[in-house]
Enzyme design. Structure first.
Site, mmCIF file in Angstrom:
data_model
loop_
_atom_site.group_PDB
_atom_site.id
_atom_site.type_symbol
_atom_site.label_atom_id
_atom_site.label_comp_id
_atom_site.label_asym_id
_atom_site.label_seq_id
_atom_site.Cartn_x
_atom_site.Cartn_y
_atom_site.Cartn_z
ATOM 1 N N ASP A 1 0.801 -1.235 0.000
ATOM 2 C CA ASP A 1 0.000 0.000 0.000
ATOM 3 C C ASP A 1 0.830 1.280 0.000
ATOM 4 O O ASP A 1 0.305 2.354 0.291
ATOM 5 C CB ASP A 1 -0.940 0.009 1.202
ATOM 6 C CG ASP A 1 -0.200 0.051 2.536
ATOM 7 O OD1 ASP A 1 1.028 -0.208 2.545
ATOM 8 O OD2 ASP A 1 -0.842 0.338 3.564
ATOM 9 N N GLU A 2 2.122 1.200 -0.348
ATOM 10 C CA GLU A 2 2.963 2.390 -0.246
ATOM 11 C C GLU A 2 4.064 2.366 -1.295
ATOM 12 O O GLU A 2 4.630 1.308 -1.586
ATOM 13 C CB GLU A 2 3.575 2.451 1.158
ATOM 14 C CG GLU A 2 4.453 3.654 1.410
ATOM 15 C CD GLU A 2 4.990 3.673 2.836
ATOM 16 O OE1 GLU A 2 4.245 4.121 3.723
ATOM 17 O OE2 GLU A 2 6.112 3.217 3.065
#
Length: 398
Positions: free
Chosen positions: A125-126
């Site tokens: 998610d990053e």
């Protein structure tokens, strides 16, 4: 990405928006029951009252993430579900669905690559993105490009993200947390004293609970407190490497590049059980879980184009002690059956008398599937490595 797992779930269950929701634990019978829908209805038609509540949860699972309304009650990632139930008993609970999250992860990363191709993957998610040479990347200090990325991701997926723009990765990471959700924070080099120094030391990526506790004992509570200390003092009290690193980060210095190519060392899958499982009494259940993990690791390898030849296992017992074993085979592989067979051999070298809390499978010594190493003739396998606490298994293997 903002509360990524929870946000993906809200795409499936829009009726839960604005409610406290936690994601954690494995799939349960009650989760399957709510999906037994009448013909013609959708997941969005499930009434809110049909979803399981945190107050009814029994087990030792942990929270993977939570919606922002749930976080207002003090609920956070890695918190035990039973503890969270005391803070917010009315919260709804959904199981983790990693396949769905990976699908959206690949989608939002591809969107970013199409706009700003210098991107470093930082997990599901990053990412880090280098705006330097992207057309328009410097307009409004990077805000224009950040807005374009946010809008494009939202239009394609319905998901929001928060972006920090700064001279380096260290400060950009901090800035990405300033204005969640769906925020854009621009931090210039001259903003160090006003925006970074007042932050708690735990906001620095790399300062964990133990380092924080030691810093607190010295009265160092903010990044600015660390910056006020001499480099030699930090080295004397935290060691040469850590002390020097703390000095650099407290002054906002970070020369790490955005790395677009980073080969993984290994790939693994593991799962924590809702209840302790025993190698004899729960042999069939454990066997099915173990095989599934091997198959999922194989799928990960195949999807990402890697093969490996060191296969290992990880067990956590009911007393929280951990045992690991691995074995190197003659040929590189990404085949689920081959991984299962070798992982099964590793199981023969661990004690299985105690009940288990967790089991994991790992494939290491990775190379690209099209590399010369992957296609070279098989070499003699190395001797299997055994941890110092090895003992012969006395229980039936699964």
């Amino acid at each position: 990405m903002d509360a990524f797992y929870a946000s993906v779930e809200l795409l499936r269950y829009p009726q839960l928006k604005g409610l406290p929701v936690v994601i954690g634990g494995g799939r349960r019978k009650v989760d399957e029951a709510i999906r037994d829908l009448p013909e013609g209805s959708t997941l969005a038609d499930i009434p809110v009252d049909a979803f399981p509540r945190l107050k009814d949860y029994v087990g030792r699972g942990v929270i993977t993430t939570a919606t922002y309304p749930a976080r207002q009650f003090g609920i956070g990632s890695a918190m035990g579900l039973m503890k969270a139930a005391k803070l917010c008993p009315q919260a709804l609970i959904l199981p983790v669905d990693f396949d769905e999250y990976r699908k959206y992860s690949r989608q939002f990363k591809q969107i970013i690559l199409d706009i700003a191709p210098v991107m470093q993957d930082r997990g599901v998610d990053e990412v880090y993105i280098d705006f330097t040479d992207v057309p328009g990347g410097q307009r409004e200090g990077g805000r224009v490009l950040a807005r374009l990325i946010q809008k494009t991701i939202f239009d394609a997926t319905g998901l929001t993200c928060s972006i920090g723009v700064a001279p380096n990765k260290l400060i950009a990471k901090m800035a990405s947390e300033f204005d969640k959700p769906n925020g854009i924070s621009i931090v210039h080099e001259g903003d160090l004293q006003t925006r970074i120094w007042p932050l708690p030391v735990r906001k620095v990526n790399g300062i964990g609970p133990k380092a924080d506790e030691k810093l607190q004992r010295f009265g160092l509570r903010t990044v600015g407190d660390i910056a006020a200390k001499e480099r030699d003092w930090l080295i004397a009290n935290f060691g040469k490497a850590t002390g020097a690193w703390m000095h650099e980060v407290s002054w906002g210095r970070d020369d790490r590049p955005v790395e677009t190519e980073s080969e993984p060392v290994s790939m693994s899958r593991e799962t924590t059980f809702e209840r302790n499982l025993h190698a004899v009494r729960d042999r069939a259940e454990l066997g099915a879980i173990f095989t599934h993990l091997c198959e999922k690791v194989a799928e990960d390898l195949q999807r990402k184009g890697y093969v490996g030849k060191t296969i290992g296992i990880k067990l956590r017992y009911d007393d929280f002690k951990i045992a690991t074993r691995d074995q190197t085979i003659a040929r590189f592989t990404a085949d689920g059956k081959a991984i299962r067979q070798t992982a099964g051999q590793c199981l023969k070298r661990v004690p299985l008398e105690r009940p288990l809390r967790l089991i994991g499978v790992r494939v290491g010594a990775l190379v690209r599937v099209d590399s010369p190493e992957a296609t070279s003739p098989a070499t003699s396998p190395t001797r299997a490595r055994t941890a110092p606490d090895a003992a012969a298994a006395t229980a039936s293997l699964f």
